[in-house]
Design a protein around this motif. Structure first.
Motif, short mmCIF file in Angstrom:
data_model
loop_
_atom_site.label_atom_id
_atom_site.label_comp_id
_atom_site.label_asym_id
_atom_site.label_seq_id
_atom_site.Cartn_x
_atom_site.Cartn_y
_atom_site.Cartn_z
N TYR A 243 0.83 -1.21 0.00
CA TYR A 243 0.00 0.00 0.00
C TYR A 243 0.86 1.26 0.00
O TYR A 243 0.56 2.23 -0.71
CB TYR A 243 -0.94 0.00 1.20
N ALA A 244 1.95 1.26 0.78
CA ALA A 244 2.83 2.42 0.81
C ALA A 244 3.41 2.71 -0.58
O ALA A 244 3.53 3.87 -0.99
CB ALA A 244 3.95 2.20 1.83
N ILE A 245 3.77 1.65 -1.31
CA ILE A 245 4.29 1.84 -2.66
C ILE A 245 3.23 2.48 -3.55
O ILE A 245 3.55 3.34 -4.39
CB ILE A 245 4.74 0.49 -3.25
N SER A 246 1.96 2.10 -3.36
CA SER A 246 0.90 2.68 -4.19
C SER A 246 0.69 4.17 -3.92
O SER A 246 0.02 4.85 -4.70
CB SER A 246 -0.41 1.92 -3.97
N LEU A 248 3.26 6.30 -3.67
CA LEU A 248 4.50 6.99 -4.03
C LEU A 248 4.34 7.98 -5.18
O LEU A 248 5.31 8.66 -5.53
CB LEU A 248 5.58 5.97 -4.39
N ASP A 249 3.15 8.08 -5.77
CA ASP A 249 2.97 9.08 -6.83
C ASP A 249 2.59 10.44 -6.25
O ASP A 249 2.20 11.35 -6.99
CB ASP A 249 1.94 8.62 -7.85
N GLY A 250 2.69 10.58 -4.92
CA GLY A 250 2.54 11.90 -4.32
C GLY A 250 1.24 12.15 -3.61
O GLY A 250 1.03 13.24 -3.07
N ALA A 251 0.34 11.19 -3.57
CA ALA A 251 -0.94 11.38 -2.90
C ALA A 251 -1.33 10.09 -2.20
O ALA A 251 -0.92 9.00 -2.60
CB ALA A 251 -2.02 11.80 -3.89
N LEU A 252 -2.14 10.21 -1.15
CA LEU A 252 -2.59 9.04 -0.43
C LEU A 252 -3.56 8.26 -1.30
O LEU A 252 -4.60 8.78 -1.72
CB LEU A 252 -3.28 9.47 0.87
N ALA A 253 -3.22 7.00 -1.58
CA ALA A 253 -4.05 6.17 -2.44
C ALA A 253 -5.26 5.65 -1.67
O ALA A 253 -5.24 5.55 -0.44
CB ALA A 253 -3.23 5.00 -2.99
N ALA A 254 -6.32 5.32 -2.40
CA ALA A 254 -7.45 4.64 -1.79
C ALA A 254 -6.98 3.30 -1.25
O ALA A 254 -6.08 2.67 -1.81
CB ALA A 254 -8.56 4.44 -2.80
N PRO A 255 -7.55 2.84 -0.14
CA PRO A 255 -7.12 1.55 0.40
C PRO A 255 -7.48 0.41 -0.55
O PRO A 255 -8.34 0.56 -1.42
CB PRO A 255 -7.90 1.44 1.72
N PRO A 256 -6.82 -0.74 -0.41
CA PRO A 256 -7.17 -1.89 -1.25
C PRO A 256 -8.63 -2.26 -1.10
O PRO A 256 -9.25 -2.03 -0.06
CB PRO A 256 -6.26 -3.00 -0.69
N PHE A 257 -9.20 -2.81 -2.16
CA PHE A 257 -10.60 -3.23 -2.26
C PHE A 257 -11.57 -2.05 -2.37
O PHE A 257 -12.79 -2.25 -2.33
CB PHE A 257 -11.00 -4.12 -1.08
N VAL A 258 -11.04 -0.84 -2.51
CA VAL A 258 -11.86 0.36 -2.67
C VAL A 258 -11.49 1.02 -3.99
O VAL A 258 -10.31 1.25 -4.26
CB VAL A 258 -11.67 1.35 -1.51
N ARG A 262 -8.65 8.57 -8.60
CA ARG A 262 -7.67 9.24 -9.45
C ARG A 262 -7.22 8.30 -10.57
O ARG A 262 -7.53 7.11 -10.57
CB ARG A 262 -6.47 9.69 -8.62
N SER A 263 -6.50 8.86 -11.50
CA SER A 263 -6.09 8.10 -12.68
C SER A 263 -5.00 7.08 -12.32
O SER A 263 -4.30 7.20 -11.31
CB SER A 263 -5.58 9.04 -13.77
N VAL A 264 -4.86 6.09 -13.19
CA VAL A 264 -3.90 5.01 -12.97
C VAL A 264 -2.50 5.47 -13.34
O VAL A 264 -2.28 6.11 -14.36
CB VAL A 264 -4.30 3.79 -13.82
N THR A 265 -1.53 5.11 -12.49
CA THR A 265 -0.11 5.36 -12.76
C THR A 265 0.64 4.04 -12.58
O THR A 265 0.06 3.02 -12.20
CB THR A 265 0.47 6.43 -11.82
N LEU A 266 1.94 4.08 -12.79
CA LEU A 266 2.73 2.86 -12.62
C LEU A 266 2.80 2.42 -11.16
O LEU A 266 3.23 1.31 -10.86
CB LEU A 266 4.12 3.01 -13.22
N MET A 269 -2.10 -0.15 -7.82
CA MET A 269 -2.27 -1.60 -7.76
C MET A 269 -3.07 -2.05 -8.98
O MET A 269 -4.28 -1.80 -9.06
CB MET A 269 -3.00 -2.00 -6.47
N SER A 270 -2.41 -2.70 -9.92
CA SER A 270 -3.05 -3.07 -11.17
C SER A 270 -2.60 -4.44 -11.63
O SER A 270 -1.40 -4.66 -11.86
CB SER A 270 -2.71 -2.03 -12.26
N GLN A 271 -3.55 -5.36 -11.77
CA GLN A 271 -3.20 -6.67 -12.30
C GLN A 271 -2.84 -6.58 -13.77
O GLN A 271 -1.97 -7.30 -14.25
CB GLN A 271 -4.36 -7.66 -12.11
N ARG A 272 -3.49 -5.69 -14.52
CA ARG A 272 -3.15 -5.54 -15.93
C ARG A 272 -1.69 -5.15 -16.10
O ARG A 272 -0.99 -5.70 -16.96
CB ARG A 272 -4.02 -4.47 -16.59
#
Length: 368
Positions: A243-246, A248-258, A262-266, A269-272
């Motif tokens: 989660y901490a890695i997610s 790293l693009d500069g903003a607090l990410a939504a928790p897993p399963f939520v 915001r837009s997808v970045t590298l 958390m993305s299975q694709r």
């Protein structure tokens, strides 16, 4: 390809268990994962199913936890069997067995998933040429579960018999390499194809749950006492790192399963994309879930017949489940009501279980 039909399932032992005893928690965990696969793969395109049970590729849903659990189980058994083969067959025999199995899985994946594109005339085939075929045929469809398991198993082969520090270091280096390539070009490439399960370079991050599984085997081989708390603790820490890695693009990410806002970045958390954040979180989640099976099965003596059946014949269930779905789904529209979807899933699950249970009672287990 060394596909065999066996009259009994192979024995998995820990170094602390009597020879011939099974690691029941692994069988049950693998069976649970197969059941989870049946659930999300069949129901994922119906409107009646809650979003958390579907693949979205923009966050880690419950559906996205299933494939990493296969890799966790593969890593666990890989470490066990490779060390055993080192003792019985030497390094040459152990490596040859891994290569045969891995290449067999890749070949089976090629048959199941196919390559991209086609030509409809000999003229188109000539115009495409070998270079065009190589450039277009291996971008998307081929790189799914079986192929990723085969490629990842080959990738980690140099360290699978090494100590924990070497495997953790290899895991980190593989992750960093994936991150560098993603920031250079690969994230945009695999996201816009769109890729499947991380695409051709996905093996770099599928290394994470596989090697975490190998470390879990090492811990369990020393004894079960205290392992439930240890696995839950380490699982929670690894999930927190993911989660901490997610973030790293500069903003607090939504928790897993939520679902994110915001837009997808590298970093997402993305299975694709097979992102580092996703597979790190999913590896920790796999470890924590496995802890529950250690508690219930190895320590509590509990087993579920349905998990045993699917766990002992996971490859056969994987091959069969899409065929059964193809027979059931033509009369199940995506907007069907919940009761109709539940009835269809019940029929689908029942047919799968009937086939796999018959194979199990007959002592027929498909192995590669």
């Amino acid at each position: 390809m060394e596909a065999t039909v066996m009259r009994s399932a192979p024995t998995l032992t820990s170094t602390s268990a009597p020879s011939g005893s099974r690691i029941v928690s692994l069988d049950q965990f693998r069976g649970y994962t197969v059941v989870g696969m049946l659930f999300v793969n069949f129901l994922g395109n119906f409107d009646a199913l809650p979003a958390v049970f579907k693949h979205h590729n923009s966050y880690c849903s419950y559906a996205d936890t299933i494939m990493p659990q296969f890799f966790f189980a593969v890593g666990f058994a890989y470490r066990l069997t490779f060390l055993r083969r080192l003792e019985t067959s030497g390094i040459g025999g152990a490596v040859a067995a891994v290569l045969r199995r891995s290449l067999g899985l890749i070949l089976l994946g090629f048959v199941i998933y196919h390559v991209d594109g086609e030509t409809r005339s000999w003229g188109q085939t000539q115009a495409l040429g070998l270079r065009g075929f190589v450039a277009t045929a291996f971008q998307r469809n081929l790189f799914q579960t079986l192929v990723h398991i085969g490629l990842t198993s080959i990738w980690v082969l140099p360290v699978i018999a090494s100590g924990a520090a070497a495997r953790v270091g290899f895991l980190v280096l593989s992750s960093v390499l994936h991150l560098v390539l993603s920031s250079w070009f690969y994230f945009d490439w695999v996201w816009n194809r769109p890729g499947i399960d991380g695409g051709p370079l996905g093996f770099l991050t599928w290394t994470i749950p596989l090697l975490i599984g190998s470390l879990a085997y090492d811990a369990l081989a020393k004894g079960r006492e205290g392992k439930v708390a240890q696995f839950v603790g380490w699982g929670a820490l690894i999930m927190a790192i993911g989660y901490a890695i997610s973030c790293l693009d500069g903003a607090l990410a939504a928790p897993p399963f939520v679902a994110p806002s915001r837009s997808v970045t590298l970093w997402t958390m993305s299975q694709r994309a097979g992102s580092i954040s996703y597979l790190t979180f999913a590896a920790g989640f796999s470890l924590a879930v496995y802890a529950l099976f250690v508690a219930a099965c190895d320590l509590g003596g509990l087993q579920a017949r349905v998990f045993s059946v699917f766990g002992r014949n996971a490859l056969a269930a994987y091959i069969l489940h899409s065929l059964v779905a193809g027979a059931i789904k033509p009369f199940m529209p995506h907007d069907a009501p919940a009761w109709y979807v539940a009835a269809g899933f019940g029929i689908y699950f029942g047919i799968n279980y009937l086939f796999i249970n018959y194979l199990d009672r007959s002592g027929l287990h498909l192995r590669l």
